[in-house]
Design a protein around this motif. Structure first.
Motif, PDB file in Angstrom:
ATOM      1  N   LEU A 115       3.260   0.017   3.040  1.00 23.23           N
ATOM      2  CA  LEU A 115       3.755   1.043   2.121  1.00 23.23           C
ATOM      3  C   LEU A 115       3.697   2.457   2.707  1.00 23.23           C
ATOM      4  CD1 LEU A 115       2.111  -0.426  -1.093  1.00 23.23           C
ATOM      5  CD2 LEU A 115       4.531  -0.528  -0.445  1.00 23.23           C
ATOM      6  N   SER A 123      10.807  -5.832   0.190  1.00 19.08           N
ATOM      7  CA  SER A 123      10.023  -6.578  -0.786  1.00 19.08           C
ATOM      8  C   SER A 123       8.889  -7.307  -0.084  1.00 19.08           C
ATOM      9  CB  SER A 123      10.892  -7.582  -1.546  1.00 19.08           C
ATOM     10  OG  SER A 123      11.279  -8.653  -0.696  1.00 19.08           O
ATOM     11  N   TRP A 147       2.415   4.504  -5.200  1.00 18.67           N
ATOM     12  CA  TRP A 147       3.384   3.580  -4.610  1.00 18.67           C
ATOM     13  C   TRP A 147       4.298   2.977  -5.672  1.00 18.67           C
ATOM     14  CZ3 TRP A 147      -1.219   1.832  -1.353  1.00 18.67           C
ATOM     15  CH2 TRP A 147      -1.272   2.573  -0.167  1.00 18.67           C
ATOM     16  N   HIS A 150       7.899   4.041  -6.014  1.00 15.90           N
ATOM     17  CA  HIS A 150       8.900   3.518  -5.086  1.00 15.90           C
ATOM     18  C   HIS A 150       9.068   2.002  -5.165  1.00 15.90           C
ATOM     19  CE1 HIS A 150       8.899   7.497  -3.321  1.00 15.90           C
ATOM     20  NE2 HIS A 150       7.585   7.421  -3.196  1.00 15.90           N
ATOM     21  N   TYR A 151       8.054   1.319  -5.705  1.00 14.71           N
ATOM     22  CA  TYR A 151       8.070  -0.145  -5.759  1.00 14.71           C
ATOM     23  C   TYR A 151       7.670  -0.623  -7.145  1.00 14.71           C
ATOM     24  CZ  TYR A 151       8.322  -0.221  -0.679  1.00 14.71           C
ATOM     25  OH  TYR A 151       8.726  -0.053   0.622  1.00 14.71           O
ATOM     26  N   LEU A 177       5.984  -7.041  -4.670  1.00  7.16           N
ATOM     27  CA  LEU A 177       6.396  -5.648  -4.469  1.00  7.16           C
ATOM     28  C   LEU A 177       7.898  -5.675  -4.278  1.00  7.16           C
ATOM     29  CD1 LEU A 177       3.799  -4.678  -1.725  1.00  7.16           C
ATOM     30  CD2 LEU A 177       3.722  -3.960  -4.094  1.00  7.16           C
ATOM     31  N   ARG A 178       8.620  -4.918  -5.096  1.00  5.15           N
ATOM     32  CA  ARG A 178      10.073  -4.845  -4.979  1.00  5.15           C
ATOM     33  C   ARG A 178      10.481  -3.378  -4.936  1.00  5.15           C
ATOM     34  NH1 ARG A 178       8.919  -9.327  -3.984  1.00  5.15           N
ATOM     35  NH2 ARG A 178       9.750 -11.252  -4.885  1.00  5.15           N
ATOM     36  N   LYS A 179      11.182  -3.002  -3.900  1.00  6.08           N
ATOM     37  CA  LYS A 179      11.605  -1.606  -3.760  1.00  6.08           C
ATOM     38  C   LYS A 179      12.538  -1.248  -4.909  1.00  6.08           C
ATOM     39  CE  LYS A 179      12.830   1.754  -0.337  1.00  6.08           C
ATOM     40  NZ  LYS A 179      11.651   2.563  -0.442  1.00  6.08           N
ATOM     41  N   ARG A 180      12.271  -0.106  -5.503  1.00  3.97           N
ATOM     42  CA  ARG A 180      13.135   0.373  -6.593  1.00  3.97           C
ATOM     43  C   ARG A 180      14.468   0.820  -5.999  1.00  3.97           C
ATOM     44  NH1 ARG A 180      10.429   1.484 -11.413  1.00  3.97           N
ATOM     45  NH2 ARG A 180       8.166   1.312 -11.234  1.00  3.97           N
ATOM     46  N   ARG A 182      16.681  -0.989  -4.886  1.00  5.03           N
ATOM     47  CA  ARG A 182      16.823  -1.816  -3.699  1.00  5.03           C
ATOM     48  C   ARG A 182      18.279  -2.165  -3.425  1.00  5.03           C
ATOM     49  NH1 ARG A 182      14.895  -8.063  -2.978  1.00  5.03           N
ATOM     50  NH2 ARG A 182      16.425  -8.404  -1.383  1.00  5.03           N
TER      51      ARG A 182
END
Length: 185
Positions: A115, A123, A147, A150-151, A177-180, A182
């Motif tokens: 991160l 992800s 974090w 962003h995730y 964890l999934r990136k916003r 994405r």
């Protein structure tokens, strides 16, 4: 440093059962061609189903004997074996995913690395101690709130102790964890 023939407990090693490894990979939804890091790859419990899913895998393993066995096992597969400590790991310069069952003792260092500013992480599906997963998903872990801007942090499948050999003394779950915002890698 323990030799490759030494007991699993010497490094606190609890390999994931192959059926549970397949469940973790299936739940991750890995698509053909994706770059996926398997940190703490062991002997390839997650690496094998990642290869079957069509991923390009970077298997990261610190233990020299296990790293050598991974190289031999996946010599004809789209797998690059890297012998490195999670804290020193050089992350890919392109978007990547992580599907991993890392040693519980490196959870915090690995999360910080993945991160860190500039990371191209899209992800992650990390098999961790359930207590750690709960803290992160509830944003109770240090820096989790930062974090989470962003995730998306959430809890994936729960794994019983019998999903590992030998069984650990704690319960496990998958931290998602999934990136916003994405985009597809």
């Amino acid at each position: 440093m323990p030799g490759s023939g030494q007991a699993r407990g010497a490094w606190g090693w609890h390999p994931l059962d192959s059926r549970w490894a397949q469940r973790v990979v299936d739940a991750a939804g890995v698509r053909p061609g994706e770059l996926v890091l398997d940190v703490g790859a062991g002997l390839g419990a997650l690496t094998a189903p990642l290869v079957r899913a069509g991923a390009q895998v970077v298997a990261v393993e610190l233990h020299p004997g296990r790293a050598d066995r991974l190289r031999r096992r996946f010599a004809d597969s789209p797998v690059t074996v890297v012998r490195a400590d999670a804290g020193d790991l050089r992350l890919p310069n392109r978007p990547f995913r992580v599907v991993s069952s890392p040693p519980y003792g490196i959870s915090t260092a690995l999360l910080k690395r993945l991160l860190a500013p500039g990371s191209r992480l899209v992800s992650a599906d990390l098999v961790l101690q359930r207590q750690v997963v709960n803290r992160w998903a509830n944003q109770d872990a240090p820096a989790a709130a930062r974090w989470s801007r962003h995730y998306d942090l959430s809890i994936g499948i729960r794994l019983p102790r019998k999903a590992f050999t030998p069984p650990p003394h704690v319960d496990s779950a998958v931290l998602l964890l999934r990136k916003r915002g994405r985009t597809k890698p």
